[in-house]
Design an enzyme around this catalytic site. Structure first.
Site, PDB file in Angstrom:
ATOM      1  N   TYR A 172      -3.156 -29.395  33.576  1.00  0.00           N
ATOM      2  CA  TYR A 172      -3.367 -29.819  32.192  1.00  0.00           C
ATOM      3  C   TYR A 172      -4.343 -28.898  31.483  1.00  0.00           C
ATOM      4  CZ  TYR A 172      -7.873 -31.736  33.657  1.00  0.00           C
ATOM      5  OH  TYR A 172      -9.140 -31.860  34.124  1.00  0.00           O
ATOM      6  N   SER A 229     -12.061 -28.494  37.206  1.00  0.00           N
ATOM      7  CA  SER A 229     -11.770 -28.303  35.793  1.00  0.00           C
ATOM      8  C   SER A 229     -12.507 -27.039  35.365  1.00  0.00           C
ATOM      9  CB  SER A 229     -12.256 -29.503  34.982  1.00  0.00           C
ATOM     10  OG  SER A 229     -12.009 -29.271  33.619  1.00  0.00           O
ATOM     11  N   MET A 277       4.389   3.556  -1.223  1.00  0.00           N
ATOM     12  CA  MET A 277       5.228   3.681  -2.398  1.00  0.00           C
ATOM     13  C   MET A 277       6.343   2.661  -2.324  1.00  0.00           C
ATOM     14  SD  MET A 277       7.652   6.616  -3.836  1.00  0.00           S
ATOM     15  CE  MET A 277       9.173   5.702  -3.702  1.00  0.00           C
ATOM     16  N   HIS A 337       0.385 -11.869  -5.291  1.00  0.00           N
ATOM     17  CA  HIS A 337      -0.256 -11.529  -4.007  1.00  0.00           C
ATOM     18  C   HIS A 337      -1.000 -12.732  -3.447  1.00  0.00           C
ATOM     19  CE1 HIS A 337      -3.567  -9.897  -1.521  1.00  0.00           C
ATOM     20  NE2 HIS A 337      -2.604  -9.094  -1.082  1.00  0.00           N
ATOM     21  N   CYS A 351     -11.130 -27.283  30.542  1.00  0.00           N
ATOM     22  CA  CYS A 351     -11.721 -28.081  29.469  1.00  0.00           C
ATOM     23  C   CYS A 351     -12.621 -27.265  28.555  1.00  0.00           C
ATOM     24  CB  CYS A 351     -12.461 -29.285  30.033  1.00  0.00           C
ATOM     25  SG  CYS A 351     -13.856 -28.831  31.071  1.00  0.00           S
ATOM     26  N   GLY A 356       0.807  -1.210   0.000  1.00  0.00           N
ATOM     27  CA  GLY A 356       0.000   0.000   0.000  1.00  0.00           C
ATOM     28  C   GLY A 356       0.837   1.255   0.000  1.00  0.00           C
ATOM     29  N   ARG A 396      15.351 -10.693   4.100  1.00  0.00           N
ATOM     30  CA  ARG A 396      14.468 -10.656   5.283  1.00  0.00           C
ATOM     31  C   ARG A 396      14.053 -12.089   5.566  1.00  0.00           C
ATOM     32  NH1 ARG A 396       9.361  -7.716   2.291  1.00  0.00           N
ATOM     33  NH2 ARG A 396       9.230  -9.154   0.572  1.00  0.00           N
TER      34      ARG A 396
HETATM   35  C1  PEP Z   1     -17.514 -25.220  29.547  1.00  0.00           C
HETATM   36  O1  PEP Z   1     -18.519 -24.662  29.919  1.00  0.00           O
HETATM   37  O2  PEP Z   1     -16.433 -24.640  29.385  1.00  0.00           O
HETATM   38  C2  PEP Z   1     -17.526 -26.655  29.236  1.00  0.00           C
HETATM   39  C3  PEP Z   1     -16.415 -27.282  28.915  1.00  0.00           C
HETATM   40  O3  PEP Z   1     -18.719 -27.272  29.233  1.00  0.00           O
HETATM   41  P1  PEP Z   1     -19.761 -27.171  28.033  1.00  0.00           P
HETATM   42  O4  PEP Z   1     -19.086 -26.525  26.897  1.00  0.00           O
HETATM   43  O5  PEP Z   1     -20.181 -28.552  27.754  1.00  0.00           O
HETATM   44  O6  PEP Z   1     -20.845 -26.340  28.650  1.00  0.00           O
END
Ligand code: PEP
Ligand code: MG
Length: 890
Positions: free
Chosen positions: A861, A774, A107, A465, A841, A105, A349
């Site tokens: 974890y 968790s 020169m 590009h 999780c 963009g 580069r």
């Molecule tokens: C969450 O709420 O982060 C979870 C892992 O449970 P779900 O997505 O099943 O509500």
């Protein structure tokens, strides 16, 4: 006095590679190359501070600038033995912009500056080549006219075309010195017409105009938009590089080229790129002549690789390549010119590359001793592994080739054809897989390229590009498919008698350049070789374990194949949707009394037991976290009249009664309603059945294998300790019953998800009853922000676009808000139970930035979807290195 100008190659090198903030990327690297003894034409860099000063002071330069530029120019003159504006031995220079990061963009380049009606004669005499001199002059007027004076480039093209027509020639190369003089006369008239002034003849005026144009372009609309999209502050400014010209277009012993020190698509240790004999820089990209390959190994029959054509210059380039890689310890993207068999370096580069190349280069460079394992781990962006884990075309699958282009960016993609970036974004947002088809792409198409699964262009080469951007983004791309004609108005493409309209499906193979009609079956990627090596190094470094969110045997197997060290979340409700089971689930929900529920649950028990049995067997002793039923029951409700009738029938009750029950169960705000452990408390028989199934399966596996799994039973959506106490008691009671019945006792844990703010804030109380936490950051994000997980998608993207939120908090953990609660809960929980096991999780468990946060909180974890497991392994390793963890790779 402030130093505004830094010399390189002109008897002194005042810059270094680490001065890119001051000198821009190009200037810093030119200085670095010169200082390590590489052949760089002498020049100087006007710093980015001049740009900042210019804009802060009503577009005025600092007072000392002119004198400093003069002095630096004099050093260049001395170094090359030529004089700027001299009619006998004129020094010509190039003027280029160069910000901290390369920025389309702005020169770009003016070459051959310093030419005028008098110096062109001097150049002709000095070079002994009149045609070359006049060709150089017309190129200069054309570039300067276009980028500095703003004359429409079509005007210049028309003039050349006119002269070619007059002379009856097709190629530019057939034009003589006299012809170029005619072209120049036309050019000067065009400039006079467009600007009302004659073409500037005074070299110093030319130079300052070009410098001004570079600084001016920092604030043009395209550059401003690009900065906004890429979070580049305007205060950074651009530098200007002025450098003695070298000529790749002085004859057959001259050339110019653009190349990578390794293949940016595959990472192979092979010189990769293109060059053209007797050409100037812009000829390589302009696509008028076909550039030739560098290495013999890459030459197809009939091609003329540089290795054969210019063996001496090529050999020197190979040496330069080695020096550069040793020095920068990374793959380089370089520009060079050969003038009368002498090599000059014009740019270096770190080269952009695909994920595959990034991995291979990191692993190879580590094996070559250029970098160590920790550095190799840091070199690969975890998110980019996604591309390597995605399928390629199944070689055995039937296919119908539509056409072929260049294999510009690897990977296979299948989707419906769209012809504009906006359309690509729109349809992708609605969940469609799209292939963006363009004649060629430009920076305005970036959003559509991002939204598309694959990109197809009919024009442009491997450095176009589309090719460069797609490789960087990891999108499969086929470029320059000249056999395809695109008709934007008709919203259709045609090739070989086939017509494909917008909305019809095609498949691209970015590795071969082939385009297929319809969809073609794909296969899983290979996870061995370099990938396995890098993963092994990452595993040595990381502290956090990586688990997977999985419930089916297939998911669990995939997760293990990708290196998961356990299951962090088995969402048992996912096991309820199977056609064999959903009937019983619905019966259970619709039953008005406990007896009816227990009858239905008894039908589900054997299925659940089998599911858990399979999971325990596949995970073979690795931890398996099983979450008891969580979602609002309405998710399982029969919807259609026919479904309601079917359930009524199976329960032997009246349809009207069933409809009433369905209406009773419906909630205004189900995500905040009767779900999670609230269900287990209202209907203890549900959790009892699930707990029984888990323990029976575990006992069975213990008997079969001699090794008892240690189930981790997880209670969802807990907001008070009391809820956990009640549900935990149900689980413990079931355990006792099953152990007594079977005569086998096994170990198990009972823990909870922390996914509500109240749970986080009272985590010290909850921890008393929990063996582990968790973090369910999906629900935690929903409840902390008060944003519905199910509805936010409609407006959240605009929040991110408007910069109200930096990122979608459901994708990347909001460290300030949600993260603060995670930290509080972790602290409070550990305060009560120092050994409390902590994991995550929510979806964030697979997001590299969020994983980095998890490391700082000290989680044990992260758990993510099976395909993200390698991403998480690498991200966890980088997080550990970042946190200054012990380097265990040595
Ligand atoms: C969450 O709420 O982060 C979870 C892992 O449970 P779900 O997505 O099943 O509500
Ligand atoms: Mg949840």
């Amino acid at each position: 006095m402030t130093q505004w100008v830094y010399s390189f190659g002109a008897g002194r090198n005042e810059g270094r590679a680490d001065m890119r903030n001051l000198l821009g990327g190009k200037g810093a690297n030119l200085a670095e190359m010169a200082s390590i003894g590489l052949p760089v034409p002498p020049g100087f860099t006007i710093t980015t501070e001049v740009c900042t000063h210019y804009y802060a002071n009503g577009e005025q330069y600092p007072g000392e600038l002119q004198a400093q530029v003069r002095a630096a120019l004099a050093r260049v003159e001395d170094a090359v033995g030529l004089k700027f504006g001299d009619t006998d031995k004129p020094l010509l220079v190039s003027v280029r912009s160069g910000a901290r990061v390369s920025m389309p963009g702005m020169m770009d380049t003016v070459l051959n500056l310093g030419l005028n009606d008098a110096t062109v004669e001097g150049l002709a005499r000095a070079s002994g080549d009149e045609r070359f001199a006049w060709d150089s002059y017309r190129r200069f007027i054309q570039m300067f006219g276009g980028v500095v004076l703003g004359v429409d480039h079509h005007r210049f093209e028309e003039i050349i075309e006119g002269v070619k027509l007059d002379r009856g020639v097709v190629e530019d190369t057939a034009l003589t010195a006299a012809d170029w003089k005619t072209v120049i006369t036309g050019y000067k008239e065009a400039v006079q017409e467009a600007t009302g002034k004659p073409f500037p003849q005074e070299p110093e005026a030319q130079l300052w105009a070009a410098i001004g144009a570079v600084f001016g372009s920092w604030m043009n609309q395209r550059a401003i938009t690009y900065r906004r999209l890429h979070d580049i502050p305007a205060e950074w400014g651009t530098a200007v590089n002025v450098q003695a010209m070298v000529f790749g277009n002085m004859g057959e012993d001259c050339a110019t080229g653009v190349c990578f020190t390794r293949d940016p698509s595959t990472g192979e240790d092979i010189f990769y790129g293109e060059y053209l004999v007797n050409a100037q820089g812009e000829d390589v990209v302009a696509g008028i002549r076909t550039p030739q390959p560098m290495s013999k190994l890459r030459a197809k029959p009939g091609e003329r690789p540089m290795e054969d054509v210019m063996p001496a210059a090529y050999a020197e380039l190979v040496r330069v390549r080695e020096t550069l890689e040793k020095h920068y310890k990374d793959m380089q993207d370089i520009e060079f010119t050969v003038q009368q068999n002498k090599l000059y370096m014009l740019q270096t580069r770190n080269g952009k590359r695909t994920a595959a190349a990034s991995l291979k280069i990191a692993v190879d460079m580590c094996r070559e001793g250029l970098i160590d394992q920790s550095e190799a781990i840091k070199r690969v962006a975890p998110g980019s592994l996604d591309q390597l884990l995605h399928p390629t075309l199944d070689p055995k699958a039937p296919r119908k080739v539509l056409s072929k282009g260049l294999p510009a960016s690897p990977g296979a993609a299948c989707g419906v054809v769209v012809f504009s970036a906006d359309e690509a974004e729109l349809r992708a947002r609605e969940g469609e897989s799209v292939i963006l088809v363009r004649v060629e792409t430009s920076p305005e198409d970036i959003h559509g390229m991002h939204a598309a699964r694959g990109i197809l262009t009919t024009r442009g080469g491997m450095t176009s590009h589309a090719a460069v951007v797609a490789r960087g983004m990891g999108r499969p791309c086929v470029a320059g498919a000249g056999g395809i004609t695109v008709d934007y108005t008709a919203q259709a493409l045609s090739a070989g008698g086939h017509i494909i309209r917008a909305g019809e499906t095609i498949t691209l193979d970015g590795a071969t350049g082939e385009i297929f009609i319809g969809s073609v079956a794909m296969i899983e990627p290979q996870l061995s070789g370099d990938f396995a090596a890098l993963m092994e190094w990452a595993d040595k470094v990381r502290r956090m374990k990586v688990r997977a969110n999985a419930e089916t045997p297939l998911d669990a197997e995939t997760a293990r194949k990708f290196g998961a060290e356990g299951i962090g979340l088995c969402r048992t409700e996912h096991m309820f949707f199977d056609p064999e089971r959903i009937g019983a689930v619905r019966q259970m929900i619709m039953a008005e009394h406990e007896t009816g529920r227990r009858t239905a649950l008894a039908k589900l028990l054997p299925f659940q037991r089998q599911d858990f049995h399979d999971l325990f067997r596949i995970m073979a002793g690795l931890p398996v976290t099983i979450r008891l039923l969580d979602p609002p029951l309405h998710e399982f409700l029969p919807h259609s009249d026919a479904e309601i009738a079917e359930v009524a029938n199976s329960l032997g009750v009246d349809v009207a009664l069933m409809q009433r029950r369905a209406a009773d169960l419906s909630e205004a705000n189900p995500m905040l309603g009767h779900r999670g452990c609230r269900l287990g408390i209202s209907y203890p028989e549900i959790y009892e059945m699930q707990a029984r199934a888990i323990f029976e399966a575990a006992v069975q596996v213990a008997k079969e294998t001699g090794a008892a799994p240690v189930p981790e039973i997880m209670i969802p959506l807990v907001m008070t300790k009391r809820e956990l106490d009640i549900t935990r008691a149900q689980v413990d009671r079931m355990a006792a019953e099953v152990f007594a019945e079977s005569g086998t006792t096994i170990e198990y844990l009972v823990g909870t998800m922390i996914e509500l703010p109240r749970a986080a804030l009272t985590a010290n109380q909850i921890a008393e009853s929990a063996d582990f936490f968790s973090f369910g950051t999906n629900d935690l994000t929903q409840t902390v922000f008060g944003l519905s997980r199910d509805d936010a998608g409609k407006f959240l993207p605009s929040y991110v676009e408007k910069n109200i939120l930096p990122k979608d908090p459901f994708v990347s953990l909001d460290v300030e808000g949600v993260g603060a609660l995670v930290e509080i809960a972790a602290q409070k929980g550990r305060g009560v139970k120092p050994g409390l096991k902590l994991g995550i999780c929510g979806e964030h468990g697979g997001d590299p930035a969020s994983i980095q946060f998890c490391e700082t909180v000290g989680l044990e974890y992260v758990s993510c979807s099976p395909y993200r497991v390698p991403v998480a392994r690498l991200a966890a390793a980088q997080a550990a290195l970042h946190a200054g963890g012990v380097d265990r790779t040595a």
